[in-house]
Design a protein around this motif. Sequence first.
Motif, mmCIF file in Angstrom:
data_model
loop_
_atom_site.group_PDB
_atom_site.id
_atom_site.type_symbol
_atom_site.label_atom_id
_atom_site.label_comp_id
_atom_site.label_asym_id
_atom_site.label_seq_id
_atom_site.Cartn_x
_atom_site.Cartn_y
_atom_site.Cartn_z
ATOM 1 N N PRO A 12 76.864 18.520 28.392
ATOM 2 C CA PRO A 12 77.034 17.151 28.404
ATOM 3 C C PRO A 12 76.503 16.513 29.681
ATOM 4 C CG PRO A 12 79.375 18.267 28.074
ATOM 5 C CD PRO A 12 78.095 19.051 28.290
ATOM 6 N N ALA A 13 76.185 17.053 30.899
ATOM 7 C CA ALA A 13 75.670 16.586 31.753
ATOM 8 C C ALA A 13 74.136 16.304 31.880
ATOM 9 C CB ALA A 13 75.798 17.441 33.282
ATOM 10 N N LYS A 14 73.375 17.166 30.803
ATOM 11 C CA LYS A 14 72.201 17.140 30.739
ATOM 12 C C LYS A 14 71.774 15.947 29.983
ATOM 13 C CE LYS A 14 70.115 20.828 29.398
ATOM 14 N NZ LYS A 14 69.551 22.062 28.495
ATOM 15 N N PRO A 15 70.946 14.928 30.476
ATOM 16 C CA PRO A 15 70.539 13.760 29.800
ATOM 17 C C PRO A 15 69.890 13.984 28.411
ATOM 18 C CG PRO A 15 69.501 13.971 32.093
ATOM 19 C CD PRO A 15 70.053 15.220 31.711
ATOM 20 N N PRO A 16 70.128 13.142 27.342
ATOM 21 C CA PRO A 16 69.555 13.411 26.039
ATOM 22 C C PRO A 16 68.232 13.282 25.940
ATOM 23 C CG PRO A 16 71.425 11.974 26.191
ATOM 24 C CD PRO A 16 71.208 12.058 27.568
ATOM 25 N N SER A 17 67.347 12.708 26.850
ATOM 26 C CA SER A 17 65.896 12.681 26.742
ATOM 27 C C SER A 17 65.443 14.196 27.295
ATOM 28 C CB SER A 17 65.422 11.484 27.793
ATOM 29 O OG SER A 17 65.909 11.903 28.937
ATOM 30 N N GLN A 18 65.969 14.640 28.128
ATOM 31 C CA GLN A 18 65.710 16.101 28.706
ATOM 32 C C GLN A 18 66.104 16.974 27.400
ATOM 33 O OE1 GLN A 18 64.042 16.882 31.232
ATOM 34 N NE2 GLN A 18 64.010 19.035 30.479
ATOM 35 N N ALA A 19 67.153 17.020 26.944
ATOM 36 C CA ALA A 19 67.637 17.931 25.819
ATOM 37 C C ALA A 19 66.485 17.821 24.598
ATOM 38 C CB ALA A 19 69.094 17.319 25.410
ATOM 39 N N VAL A 24 62.531 20.380 21.428
ATOM 40 C CA VAL A 24 61.197 20.582 20.621
ATOM 41 C C VAL A 24 60.238 21.471 21.271
ATOM 42 C CG1 VAL A 24 59.037 18.979 20.432
ATOM 43 C CG2 VAL A 24 61.356 17.909 20.092
ATOM 44 N N ALA A 25 60.314 21.436 22.706
ATOM 45 C CA ALA A 25 59.521 22.717 23.386
ATOM 46 C C ALA A 25 59.610 24.089 22.757
ATOM 47 C CB ALA A 25 59.452 22.710 24.906
ATOM 48 N N ASP A 26 61.270 24.297 22.573
ATOM 49 C CA ASP A 26 61.659 25.505 22.062
ATOM 50 C C ASP A 26 61.268 25.785 20.694
ATOM 51 O OD1 ASP A 26 63.272 28.087 22.489
ATOM 52 O OD2 ASP A 26 64.676 27.053 20.997
ATOM 53 N N ALA A 27 61.327 24.684 19.965
ATOM 54 C CA ALA A 27 61.026 24.888 18.650
ATOM 55 C C ALA A 27 59.188 25.120 18.496
ATOM 56 C CB ALA A 27 61.154 23.627 17.899
ATOM 57 N N GLU A 28 58.514 24.580 19.294
ATOM 58 C CA GLU A 28 57.121 24.767 19.406
ATOM 59 C C GLU A 28 56.874 26.266 20.134
ATOM 60 O OE1 GLU A 28 54.445 22.788 18.308
ATOM 61 O OE2 GLU A 28 56.271 22.009 17.071
ATOM 62 N N GLY A 29 57.695 26.936 20.798
ATOM 63 C CA GLY A 29 57.372 28.304 21.247
ATOM 64 C C GLY A 29 56.616 27.908 22.834
ATOM 65 N N ILE A 30 57.124 27.005 23.439
ATOM 66 C CA ILE A 30 56.329 26.567 24.739
ATOM 67 C C ILE A 30 57.327 26.283 25.836
ATOM 68 C CG2 ILE A 30 54.075 25.875 23.537
ATOM 69 C CD1 ILE A 30 55.045 23.112 24.133
ATOM 70 N N GLU A 31 56.986 26.236 26.831
ATOM 71 C CA GLU A 31 57.598 25.683 28.010
ATOM 72 C C GLU A 31 57.923 24.271 27.953
ATOM 73 O OE1 GLU A 31 59.453 27.759 30.298
ATOM 74 O OE2 GLU A 31 58.955 29.490 29.081
ATOM 75 N N SER A 32 59.069 23.715 28.459
ATOM 76 C CA SER A 32 59.350 22.202 28.186
ATOM 77 C C SER A 32 58.093 21.575 29.170
ATOM 78 C CB SER A 32 60.560 21.678 28.854
ATOM 79 O OG SER A 32 60.695 22.163 30.070
ATOM 80 N N VAL A 33 57.466 22.197 30.253
ATOM 81 C CA VAL A 33 56.428 21.332 30.897
ATOM 82 C C VAL A 33 55.229 21.479 30.191
ATOM 83 C CG1 VAL A 33 57.668 22.057 33.194
ATOM 84 C CG2 VAL A 33 55.881 23.541 32.324
ATOM 85 N N ASP A 34 55.065 22.243 29.192
ATOM 86 C CA ASP A 34 54.007 22.030 28.349
ATOM 87 C C ASP A 34 53.861 21.332 27.212
ATOM 88 O OD1 ASP A 34 52.782 24.079 30.088
ATOM 89 O OD2 ASP A 34 53.682 25.800 28.868
ATOM 90 N N LEU A 35 55.065 20.608 26.926
ATOM 91 C CA LEU A 35 55.111 19.508 25.838
ATOM 92 C C LEU A 35 54.746 18.226 26.722
ATOM 93 C CD1 LEU A 35 56.298 19.435 23.059
ATOM 94 C CD2 LEU A 35 58.248 18.349 24.093
ATOM 95 N N ALA A 36 53.114 18.332 26.612
ATOM 96 C CA ALA A 36 52.556 17.017 27.268
ATOM 97 C C ALA A 36 51.325 16.816 26.399
ATOM 98 C CB ALA A 36 52.452 17.160 28.745
ATOM 99 N N PRO A 37 50.779 15.556 26.732
ATOM 100 C CA PRO A 37 49.531 15.080 26.325
ATOM 101 C C PRO A 37 48.239 16.029 26.690
ATOM 102 C CG PRO A 37 50.700 13.236 27.062
ATOM 103 C CD PRO A 37 51.623 14.404 27.365
ATOM 104 N N PRO A 38 47.570 16.244 26.098
ATOM 105 C CA PRO A 38 47.136 15.434 24.987
ATOM 106 C C PRO A 38 47.361 16.328 23.740
ATOM 107 C CG PRO A 38 45.088 16.910 25.743
ATOM 108 C CD PRO A 38 46.110 17.168 26.753
ATOM 109 N N GLN A 39 48.002 17.450 23.726
ATOM 110 C CA GLN A 39 48.436 18.026 22.502
ATOM 111 C C GLN A 39 49.538 17.485 22.168
ATOM 112 O OE1 GLN A 39 48.541 22.475 23.122
ATOM 113 N NE2 GLN A 39 49.118 22.680 20.814
#
Length: 97
Positions: A12-19, A24-39
Amino acid sequence: MVEGGDRSDAQPAKPPSQAVIETVADAEGIESVDLAPPQYEPLHAVIDPAALDELFAERSNGATRPGGTVSFPFCGYHVTVGYDGTVTLEESTDLAD
């Protein structure tokens, strides 16, 4: 939910945007910091992260929201965020996503 979809029960304390980012990063098999442009498209390209967080935040009197969900396309998924902090992903079947 489409079979094979991913789901995360956010704290509950985690902001929805971070969740959303983490799910999505977990579904893609990557770290959340890697969910970034340009990919990957940025979350703010499809929804205002601050508005998403405020939508499910406690009211000014400390009361919790009674319910609801919001859905949007993001990184090839149909994302649904619930008032209780859950994030559900379904693979998008729309070619425009």
